[in-house]
Design a protein around this motif. Structure first.
Motif, mmCIF file in Angstrom:
data_model
loop_
_atom_site.group_PDB
_atom_site.id
_atom_site.type_symbol
_atom_site.label_atom_id
_atom_site.label_comp_id
_atom_site.label_asym_id
_atom_site.label_seq_id
_atom_site.Cartn_x
_atom_site.Cartn_y
_atom_site.Cartn_z
ATOM 1 N N ILE A 17 0.841 -1.190 0.000
ATOM 2 C CA ILE A 17 0.000 0.000 0.000
ATOM 3 C C ILE A 17 0.880 1.244 0.000
ATOM 4 O O ILE A 17 1.881 1.303 0.720
ATOM 5 C CB ILE A 17 -0.934 0.019 1.230
ATOM 6 C CG1 ILE A 17 -1.852 -1.219 1.215
ATOM 7 C CG2 ILE A 17 -1.775 1.296 1.263
ATOM 8 C CD1 ILE A 17 -2.688 -1.383 2.471
ATOM 9 N N THR A 89 -5.590 -1.107 -7.188
ATOM 10 C CA THR A 89 -6.640 -0.187 -6.763
ATOM 11 C C THR A 89 -6.030 1.126 -6.306
ATOM 12 O O THR A 89 -4.888 1.161 -5.842
ATOM 13 C CB THR A 89 -7.479 -0.799 -5.620
ATOM 14 O OG1 THR A 89 -8.545 0.094 -5.280
ATOM 15 C CG2 THR A 89 -6.637 -1.048 -4.382
ATOM 16 N N HIS A 90 -6.794 2.219 -6.448
ATOM 17 C CA HIS A 90 -6.395 3.474 -5.802
ATOM 18 C C HIS A 90 -7.628 4.320 -5.535
ATOM 19 O O HIS A 90 -8.616 4.282 -6.272
ATOM 20 C CB HIS A 90 -5.340 4.248 -6.598
ATOM 21 C CG HIS A 90 -5.661 4.547 -8.005
ATOM 22 N ND1 HIS A 90 -6.439 5.618 -8.391
ATOM 23 C CD2 HIS A 90 -5.300 3.918 -9.148
ATOM 24 C CE1 HIS A 90 -6.518 5.644 -9.713
ATOM 25 N NE2 HIS A 90 -5.859 4.619 -10.204
ATOM 26 N N ALA A 96 -2.921 0.587 -3.877
ATOM 27 C CA ALA A 96 -2.463 -0.725 -3.413
ATOM 28 C C ALA A 96 -2.352 -1.685 -4.584
ATOM 29 O O ALA A 96 -3.087 -1.576 -5.572
ATOM 30 C CB ALA A 96 -3.405 -1.287 -2.357
ATOM 31 N N ILE A 106 -8.333 -6.799 -5.196
ATOM 32 C CA ILE A 106 -8.130 -5.855 -4.095
ATOM 33 C C ILE A 106 -8.895 -4.562 -4.367
ATOM 34 O O ILE A 106 -9.091 -4.181 -5.528
ATOM 35 C CB ILE A 106 -6.625 -5.558 -3.886
ATOM 36 C CG1 ILE A 106 -6.389 -4.831 -2.552
ATOM 37 C CG2 ILE A 106 -6.046 -4.754 -5.046
ATOM 38 C CD1 ILE A 106 -4.912 -4.776 -2.154
ATOM 39 N N ASP A 107 -9.328 -3.909 -3.280
ATOM 40 C CA ASP A 107 -9.998 -2.623 -3.430
ATOM 41 C C ASP A 107 -9.742 -1.752 -2.212
ATOM 42 O O ASP A 107 -9.687 -2.254 -1.086
ATOM 43 C CB ASP A 107 -11.505 -2.802 -3.606
ATOM 44 C CG ASP A 107 -12.189 -1.497 -3.992
ATOM 45 O OD1 ASP A 107 -11.758 -0.888 -4.991
ATOM 46 O OD2 ASP A 107 -13.132 -1.086 -3.306
ATOM 47 N N ILE A 108 -9.550 -0.460 -2.443
ATOM 48 C CA ILE A 108 -9.462 0.545 -1.382
ATOM 49 C C ILE A 108 -10.547 1.583 -1.628
ATOM 50 O O ILE A 108 -10.769 1.995 -2.763
ATOM 51 C CB ILE A 108 -8.084 1.251 -1.379
ATOM 52 C CG1 ILE A 108 -7.004 0.356 -0.779
ATOM 53 C CG2 ILE A 108 -8.138 2.551 -0.569
ATOM 54 C CD1 ILE A 108 -5.623 1.007 -0.764
ATOM 55 N N CYS A 146 -16.006 -2.837 -0.540
ATOM 56 C CA CYS A 146 -14.637 -3.263 -0.847
ATOM 57 C C CYS A 146 -14.552 -4.771 -1.033
ATOM 58 O O CYS A 146 -13.848 -5.266 -1.927
ATOM 59 C CB CYS A 146 -13.685 -2.826 0.270
ATOM 60 S SG CYS A 146 -13.290 -1.075 0.291
ATOM 61 N N SER A 150 -13.469 -6.376 -4.556
ATOM 62 C CA SER A 150 -12.288 -7.248 -4.639
ATOM 63 C C SER A 150 -12.664 -8.592 -5.251
ATOM 64 O O SER A 150 -11.904 -9.156 -6.056
ATOM 65 C CB SER A 150 -11.649 -7.433 -3.264
ATOM 66 O OG SER A 150 -12.486 -8.154 -2.379
ATOM 67 N N THR A 202 -10.766 2.049 3.898
ATOM 68 C CA THR A 202 -10.910 0.597 4.058
ATOM 69 C C THR A 202 -10.286 -0.090 2.861
ATOM 70 O O THR A 202 -10.436 0.363 1.721
ATOM 71 C CB THR A 202 -12.398 0.196 4.162
ATOM 72 O OG1 THR A 202 -12.984 0.847 5.291
ATOM 73 C CG2 THR A 202 -12.537 -1.312 4.323
ATOM 74 N N CYS A 203 -9.591 -1.188 3.133
ATOM 75 C CA CYS A 203 -9.001 -2.008 2.069
ATOM 76 C C CYS A 203 -9.425 -3.457 2.287
ATOM 77 O O CYS A 203 -9.380 -3.939 3.424
ATOM 78 C CB CYS A 203 -7.478 -1.885 2.081
ATOM 79 S SG CYS A 203 -6.632 -2.948 0.875
ATOM 80 N N TYR A 205 -9.024 -7.468 0.452
ATOM 81 C CA TYR A 205 -8.395 -8.256 -0.605
ATOM 82 C C TYR A 205 -8.864 -9.714 -0.537
ATOM 83 O O TYR A 205 -9.103 -10.257 0.529
ATOM 84 C CB TYR A 205 -6.869 -8.157 -0.564
ATOM 85 C CG TYR A 205 -6.220 -8.524 0.743
ATOM 86 C CD1 TYR A 205 -5.800 -9.843 1.000
ATOM 87 C CD2 TYR A 205 -6.004 -7.565 1.723
ATOM 88 C CE1 TYR A 205 -5.184 -10.166 2.202
ATOM 89 C CE2 TYR A 205 -5.394 -7.883 2.921
ATOM 90 C CZ TYR A 205 -4.987 -9.185 3.158
ATOM 91 O OH TYR A 205 -4.387 -9.514 4.357
#
Length: 208
Positions: A17, A89-90, A96, A106-108, A146, A150, A202-203, A205
């Motif tokens: 990240i 993701t961004h 990240a 993955i997601d932020i 998220c 993901s 929040t992230c 994965y």
């Protein structure tokens, strides 16, 4: 800003990240970009989008890759030339990348009140356990988004509905993982999803 956080969920998977504090010029200066990549970043109208895009290239470098090692398929899914699995993701000032031998997503997302306005578009079953009056309502909505995003990236099947095809099992705000299901063409797929919070973001994965 150097790497913000590195997570190693297992021996085949790493998450990195980046906190974006650098200017566009500072992010551009050390990078070697493919002509198509350079054209793409210069065509972006938002500087936040440009900086997020470039920070991902710095994350690639932290993994030992160059921009030339990354390519996208016709659906926009990223791939690495060496066959490793990748997801990107961004959101605002964080980005990240997750790289693994397994299929990943993955997601932020930034935790914002406006997510409550669109909750009905991506939530169905989850309303049964959510409390709109709870202090953690926005955080939980963001986590659910998220998790589903993901999984959408991992499953890589266009047309999946966040509302009808994804189901996130109840979880507490203090948890760091939950179970989620994808229901697609009469088949159910179960996943353990990890998530974390930092600085109002929040992230999540997913690893297959």
């Amino acid at each position: 800003m150097p790497l913000y956080k590195t997570i190693v969920p297992n021996s085949q998977t790493t998450v990195k990240i980046w906190k974006i504090t650098e200017s566009f010029e500072a992010l551009m200066q050390p990078l070697s970009l493919k002509p198509t990549t350079l054209e793409r970043v210069l065509s972006m109208k938002s500087e936040w989008h440009q900086r997020g895009f470039l920070s991902v290239r710095h994350l690639l470098a932290a993994f030992g890759y160059e921009d030339a090692d990354l390519f996208y398929d016709v659906y926009g899914k990223p791939h690495l030339k060496d066959g490793k699995q990748i997801s990107i993701t961004h959101s605002f000032n964080f980005s990240a990348v997750i790289i693994s031998d397994a299929t990943v997503g993955i997601d932020i997302e930034k935790q914002r009140d406006k997510i409550a306005v669109i909750a009905h578009k991506f939530i169905d079953y989850e309303f049964d356990y959510l409390d709109e009056n709870a202090t953690d309502y926005i955080k939980k909505l963001t986590t659910i988004w998220c998790v589903k995003e993901s999984l959408y990236k991992l499953f890589a099947t266009p047309g999946l509905s966040f509302k009808s095809c994804f189901m996130v099992i109840p979880f507490a705000s203090s948890d760091v993982e939950t179970v989620a299901w994808i229901d697609y063409k009469n088949e159910k797929h179960r996943y353990n999803i990890h998530f974390l919070e930092f600085e109002g973001f929040t992230c999540a994965y997913a690893i297959k």
